[in-house]
Design an enzyme around this catalytic site. Structure first.
Site, PDB file in Angstrom:
ATOM      1  N   CYS A   7       6.352-137.039 -82.765  1.00 24.36           N
ATOM      2  CA  CYS A   7       5.979-136.929 -81.350  1.00 24.36           C
ATOM      3  C   CYS A   7       4.626-137.546 -81.044  1.00 24.36           C
ATOM      4  O   CYS A   7       3.771-137.693 -81.924  1.00 24.36           O
ATOM      5  CB  CYS A   7       5.949-135.449 -80.937  1.00 24.36           C
ATOM      6  N   ASP A 126       6.561-123.665 -81.264  1.00 24.63           N
ATOM      7  CA  ASP A 126       5.256-124.281 -81.452  1.00 24.63           C
ATOM      8  C   ASP A 126       4.188-123.202 -81.495  1.00 24.63           C
ATOM      9  O   ASP A 126       4.398-122.055 -81.072  1.00 24.63           O
ATOM     10  CB  ASP A 126       4.989-125.254 -80.284  1.00 24.63           C
TER      11      ASP A 126
HETATM   12  O1  LIG Z   1       1.327-133.878 -78.331  1.00 24.55           O
HETATM   13  C1  LIG Z   1       0.590-133.589 -77.353  1.00 24.55           C
HETATM   14  O2  LIG Z   1      -0.501-134.121 -77.144  1.00 24.55           O
HETATM   15  C2  LIG Z   1       1.047-132.552 -76.369  1.00 24.55           C
HETATM   16  C3  LIG Z   1       0.274-132.328 -75.230  1.00 24.55           C
HETATM   17  C4  LIG Z   1       0.697-131.371 -74.314  1.00 24.55           C
HETATM   18  C5  LIG Z   1       1.873-130.663 -74.514  1.00 24.55           C
HETATM   19  C6  LIG Z   1       2.666-130.895 -75.650  1.00 24.55           C
HETATM   20  C7  LIG Z   1       2.242-131.842 -76.582  1.00 24.55           C
HETATM   21  N1  LIG Z   1       2.974-132.067 -77.723  1.00 24.55           N
HETATM   22  C8  LIG Z   1       4.222-131.382 -77.897  1.00 24.55           C
HETATM   23  C9  LIG Z   1       4.921-131.615 -79.166  1.00 24.55           C
HETATM   24  O3  LIG Z   1       6.156-131.592 -79.196  1.00 24.55           O
HETATM   25  C10 LIG Z   1       4.119-131.679 -80.435  1.00 24.55           C
HETATM   26  O4  LIG Z   1       4.825-132.452 -81.376  1.00 24.55           O
HETATM   27  C11 LIG Z   1       3.975-130.246 -80.945  1.00 24.55           C
HETATM   28  O5  LIG Z   1       3.135-129.552 -80.058  1.00 24.55           O
HETATM   29  C12 LIG Z   1       3.423-130.204 -82.364  1.00 24.55           C
HETATM   30  O6  LIG Z   1       2.183-130.840 -82.390  1.00 24.55           O
HETATM   31  P1  LIG Z   1       1.327-130.818 -83.774  1.00 24.55           P
HETATM   32  O7  LIG Z   1       0.976-129.376 -84.033  1.00 24.55           O
HETATM   33  O8  LIG Z   1       0.155-131.687 -83.482  1.00 24.55           O
HETATM   34  O9  LIG Z   1       2.215-131.369 -84.859  1.00 24.55           O
END
Ligand SMILES: O=C(O)c1ccccc1NCC(=O)[C@H](O)[C@H](O)COP(=O)(O)O
Length: 209
Positions: A7, A126
């Site tokens: 993502c 999440d």
């Molecule tokens: O990725 C972002 O910046 C984000 C911003 C606002 C809302 C959601 C967002 N990401 C959502 C996702 O699906 C991410 O992959 C998920 O939160 C996991 O992120 P991470 O912990 O950094 O792998």
């Protein structure tokens, strides 16, 4: 076989690396206050790099109807991911397949949530972070009751070092990662992407032993 979503992609090279590494879905952040956010037009350019059987996912946080429509017009075949405070009615109004994210905090009733969003194609679990997501934080996986929902997507602070444990403990339908494959926000590392995908395949193979 655990599906893989990478993502927050913003660059052609990162999309190509994720596809080459075996990602099943590529997430584009729309309109959210994030350094990973891309415009629908930019996402459409990046999504043209996706071959058959790799799904574009458009991620929204409490978007307006106009923002949702712009995103869906740019990527007509995308899976919508609602990552804010959207209600079941908000999600169903787009009249297309969607993922619904849940912030996993102690006391959260995942079974009720999954029932309320029963039309979702998956529930993405999440960690709770300011700004809703992309925080790189792991939540307590023991908060996930067994058999809480059919297609859970484990997310939140995953990386090549911990994803195998997450798969062994949660047995998710899919895993999702953003920060764990980055060198900086929105800038992915091809090596980290490949390491993450290899770790998922190793974990799947271990489950088959
Ligand atoms: O990725 C972002 O910046 C984000 C911003 C606002 C809302 C959601 C967002 N990401 C959502 C996702 O699906 C991410 O992959 C998920 O939160 C996991 O992120 P991470 O912990 O950094 O792998």
């Amino acid at each position: 076989m655990t599906r893989i979503k990478i993502c927050g992609l913003t660059r052609e090279a990162d999309v190509e690396a994720a596809v080459a590494a075996g990602a099943d879905a590529i997430g584009f952040v729309f309109y959210a206050k994030s350094p990973r956010a891309v415009t629908p037009e930019r996402a459409a350019v990046l999504a043209r790099l996706l071959p058959a059987f790799v799904t574009p996912v458009g991620l929204f946080v409490n978007a307006t109807d106009a923002e949702l429509q712009a995103g869906m017009a740019a990527l007509p075949n995308m899976l919508v991911q609602f990552h804010g405070d959207e209600s079941p009615a908000d999600c169903e109004r787009v009249r297309r397949p969607y993922l619904r994210a849940a912030a996993m905090v102690p006391g959260f009733d995942l079974v009720d949530f999954s029932t309320r969003f029963s039309s979702a194609q998956g529930i993405l679990l999440d960690a709770p972070v300011a700004g809703y997501g992309g925080g790189g934080k792991v939540f307590d996986w023991s908060l996930i009751p067994p058999n809480a929902a059919s297609h859970l997507v484990l997310s939140g602070g995953l990386n090549a070092a911990n994803v195998g444990d997450g798969i062994a403990r949660v047995r998710p339908w899919a895993v999702d990662v953003s920060s764990g494959v980055e060198v900086s926000k929105g800038i992915k590392s091809a090596d980290l992407i490949h390491e993450f995908c290899r770790a998922v395949k190793r974990a799947d193979a271990e489950l088959l032993r």
